[in-house]
Design a protein around this motif. Structure first.
Motif, short mmCIF file in Angstrom:
data_model
loop_
_atom_site.label_atom_id
_atom_site.label_comp_id
_atom_site.label_asym_id
_atom_site.label_seq_id
_atom_site.Cartn_x
_atom_site.Cartn_y
_atom_site.Cartn_z
N SER A 115 5.14 -50.37 -78.32
CA SER A 115 5.93 -49.00 -78.55
C SER A 115 4.76 -48.15 -78.79
O SER A 115 3.29 -48.89 -78.75
N VAL A 116 4.94 -46.34 -78.61
CA VAL A 116 3.66 -45.39 -78.07
C VAL A 116 3.26 -44.61 -79.11
O VAL A 116 2.45 -44.29 -79.31
N GLY A 117 3.98 -45.05 -79.85
CA GLY A 117 4.39 -44.49 -81.36
C GLY A 117 4.78 -44.35 -82.54
O GLY A 117 6.04 -45.11 -82.12
N ASP A 118 5.12 -43.98 -83.45
CA ASP A 118 5.80 -44.31 -84.72
C ASP A 118 7.15 -43.75 -84.83
O ASP A 118 7.68 -41.99 -85.55
N TYR A 119 8.11 -43.28 -83.89
CA TYR A 119 8.54 -42.08 -83.35
C TYR A 119 9.86 -43.08 -82.77
O TYR A 119 9.36 -43.89 -81.68
N ILE A 120 11.61 -42.36 -81.86
CA ILE A 120 12.05 -42.88 -81.11
C ILE A 120 12.18 -41.94 -79.74
O ILE A 120 12.73 -40.71 -80.63
N LEU A 121 12.42 -42.45 -78.97
CA LEU A 121 12.49 -41.60 -78.12
C LEU A 121 13.50 -41.38 -77.46
O LEU A 121 14.36 -43.02 -77.70
N THR A 122 14.33 -40.64 -76.06
CA THR A 122 15.18 -41.30 -75.37
C THR A 122 15.31 -42.11 -74.70
O THR A 122 16.95 -42.65 -73.85
N GLY A 123 14.10 -42.80 -74.39
CA GLY A 123 14.22 -43.61 -73.33
C GLY A 123 12.81 -44.28 -72.90
O GLY A 123 11.75 -43.23 -73.56
N GLY A 124 12.64 -45.32 -71.64
CA GLY A 124 10.69 -45.62 -72.33
C GLY A 124 9.88 -44.79 -71.02
O GLY A 124 9.39 -45.34 -70.17
N GLU A 125 10.53 -43.70 -69.92
CA GLU A 125 10.00 -43.40 -69.42
C GLU A 125 8.71 -42.96 -69.58
O GLU A 125 7.85 -43.13 -68.60
N LEU A 126 8.86 -41.59 -70.59
CA LEU A 126 7.89 -41.06 -71.28
C LEU A 126 6.28 -42.07 -71.44
O LEU A 126 5.20 -42.36 -71.27
N PRO A 127 6.67 -43.26 -72.39
CA PRO A 127 6.05 -44.21 -72.52
C PRO A 127 5.35 -44.86 -71.43
O PRO A 127 3.56 -45.44 -71.54
N ALA A 128 5.72 -45.00 -70.45
CA ALA A 128 5.57 -45.80 -69.36
C ALA A 128 4.48 -45.05 -69.09
O ALA A 128 3.78 -45.40 -68.69
N MET A 129 4.72 -43.30 -68.39
CA MET A 129 3.36 -42.99 -67.90
C MET A 129 2.82 -42.82 -69.27
O MET A 129 0.99 -42.78 -68.33
N VAL A 130 2.63 -42.69 -70.49
CA VAL A 130 1.29 -43.21 -71.12
C VAL A 130 0.74 -44.23 -70.40
O VAL A 130 -0.52 -44.56 -70.92
N ILE A 131 1.27 -45.00 -70.75
CA ILE A 131 0.31 -46.32 -69.81
C ILE A 131 -0.35 -46.53 -69.24
O ILE A 131 -1.04 -47.26 -69.34
N VAL A 132 0.95 -46.52 -68.26
CA VAL A 132 0.20 -45.86 -67.08
C VAL A 132 -1.22 -45.11 -67.03
O VAL A 132 -2.81 -45.75 -65.97
N ASP A 133 -1.29 -44.12 -67.33
CA ASP A 133 -2.75 -43.06 -66.75
C ASP A 133 -3.32 -43.77 -68.29
O ASP A 133 -5.03 -43.54 -67.80
N ALA A 134 -3.40 -43.90 -69.59
CA ALA A 134 -4.14 -44.82 -70.46
C ALA A 134 -5.28 -46.07 -69.81
O ALA A 134 -5.91 -46.23 -69.57
N ILE A 135 -4.30 -46.63 -68.97
CA ILE A 135 -4.81 -47.72 -68.29
C ILE A 135 -5.55 -47.71 -67.16
O ILE A 135 -6.59 -48.58 -66.20
N SER A 136 -4.84 -46.94 -66.32
CA SER A 136 -5.83 -46.35 -65.22
C SER A 136 -6.70 -45.77 -65.17
O SER A 136 -7.66 -45.64 -64.23
N ARG A 137 -7.45 -45.23 -66.22
CA ARG A 137 -8.84 -44.03 -66.74
C ARG A 137 -10.02 -45.47 -67.09
O ARG A 137 -10.82 -45.12 -66.78
N HIS A 138 -8.88 -46.48 -67.34
CA HIS A 138 -10.27 -47.60 -67.62
C HIS A 138 -10.77 -48.36 -66.19
O HIS A 138 -11.00 -49.73 -66.10
N ILE A 139 -9.75 -48.44 -65.14
CA ILE A 139 -10.34 -48.76 -63.56
C ILE A 139 -11.04 -48.34 -62.75
O ILE A 139 -11.43 -46.94 -62.45
N ALA A 140 -12.10 -48.42 -62.47
CA ALA A 140 -13.45 -47.96 -61.30
C ALA A 140 -12.77 -47.29 -60.88
O ALA A 140 -12.20 -47.38 -59.84
N GLY A 141 -13.84 -46.07 -60.78
CA GLY A 141 -13.63 -45.32 -59.66
C GLY A 141 -12.79 -44.48 -60.02
O GLY A 141 -12.51 -42.92 -59.40
N VAL A 142 -11.71 -44.72 -60.63
CA VAL A 142 -10.68 -43.57 -61.21
C VAL A 142 -10.85 -42.04 -61.45
O VAL A 142 -10.56 -40.58 -60.76
#
Length: 211
Positions: free
Chosen positions: A133-160
């Motif tokens: 989960s990306v937070g203590d709330y409910i969304l209509t789908g998993g698309e926004l959480p997927a974007m959050v996770i892609v963004d957060a992980i990408s920041r830790h990849i060398a060169g990004v």
């Protein structure tokens, strides 16, 4: 890093993932983002990916088979060093530490975006997926959480991230100001803290740790 996103609404990702830092990272080959639509793995003319829940209740539940086929397809394209994430309001809450650790540990992240009343529980069991989960709330789908996770992980990849952005990552969150030094608004003056224009870098660092 390869991100494979299982979603029935792939078009909802276009604007965010094809802008700014993530766009540059993809162009440079630092990350790759692909989409698989469960509707492409069903044969009926209506492309049905959901059905009524056993035991009754409101809404519809996403069927297991189309999602399992989508994940199987993407697994044929990537290495075995992968993690499967099932985005769910009842999952473990996503953190910065998780983003940092996963960026180092995995080469492939598979994100399953649910919709409606959820996903058939057997998907989690068969794939040994982790509910996140990306937070203590409910969304209509998993698309926004997927974007959050892609963004957060990408920041830790060398060169990004660039140099200035990397500095921000090291320093963490603090108050920020830019020109002009004084803003006048409705008869009041709002000035930049004097320490930030003092030129004393040691004092500036101490101030940023505090604020």
């Amino acid at each position: 890093m390869i991100f494979s996103i299982i979603t029935i609404f792939p078009e909802s990702f276009d604007s965010y993932l094809n802008s700014s830092i993530l766009k540059r990272a993809q162009k440079r080959g630092l990350i790759k983002i692909s989409f698989l639509n469960p509707r492409d793995f069903v044969k009926d003319k209506h492309k049905t990916v959901d059905d009524k829940p056993f035991g009754g209740g409101p809404g519809m539940v996403m069927k297991a088979e189309p999602i399992l086929k989508a994940v199987q397809t993407t697994r044929h394209r990537i290495s075995s060093n992968s993690k499967v994430i099932l985005l769910s309001a009842r999952g473990r809450q996503f953190t910065q530490k998780m983003a940092r650790d996963w960026a180092k540990k995995y080469k492939n992240i598979i994100l399953i975006s649910g919709h409606y009343e959820g996903i058939d529980e057997r998907v989690k069991k068969i794939l040994k997926a982790e509910e996140i989960s990306v937070g203590d709330y409910i969304l209509t789908g998993g698309e926004l959480p997927a974007m959050v996770i892609v963004d957060a992980i990408s920041r830790h990849i060398a060169g990004v991230l660039g140099k200035a952005e990397s500095l921000e990552e090291k320093q963490g969150s603090h108050q920020t100001y830019t020109r002009p030094e004084i803003i006048k608004y409705r008869g009041k003056k709002y000035a930049v803290p004097k320490v930030l224009i003092s030129g004393n870098h040691k004092n500036i660092e101490e101030w940023r740790k505090k604020y």
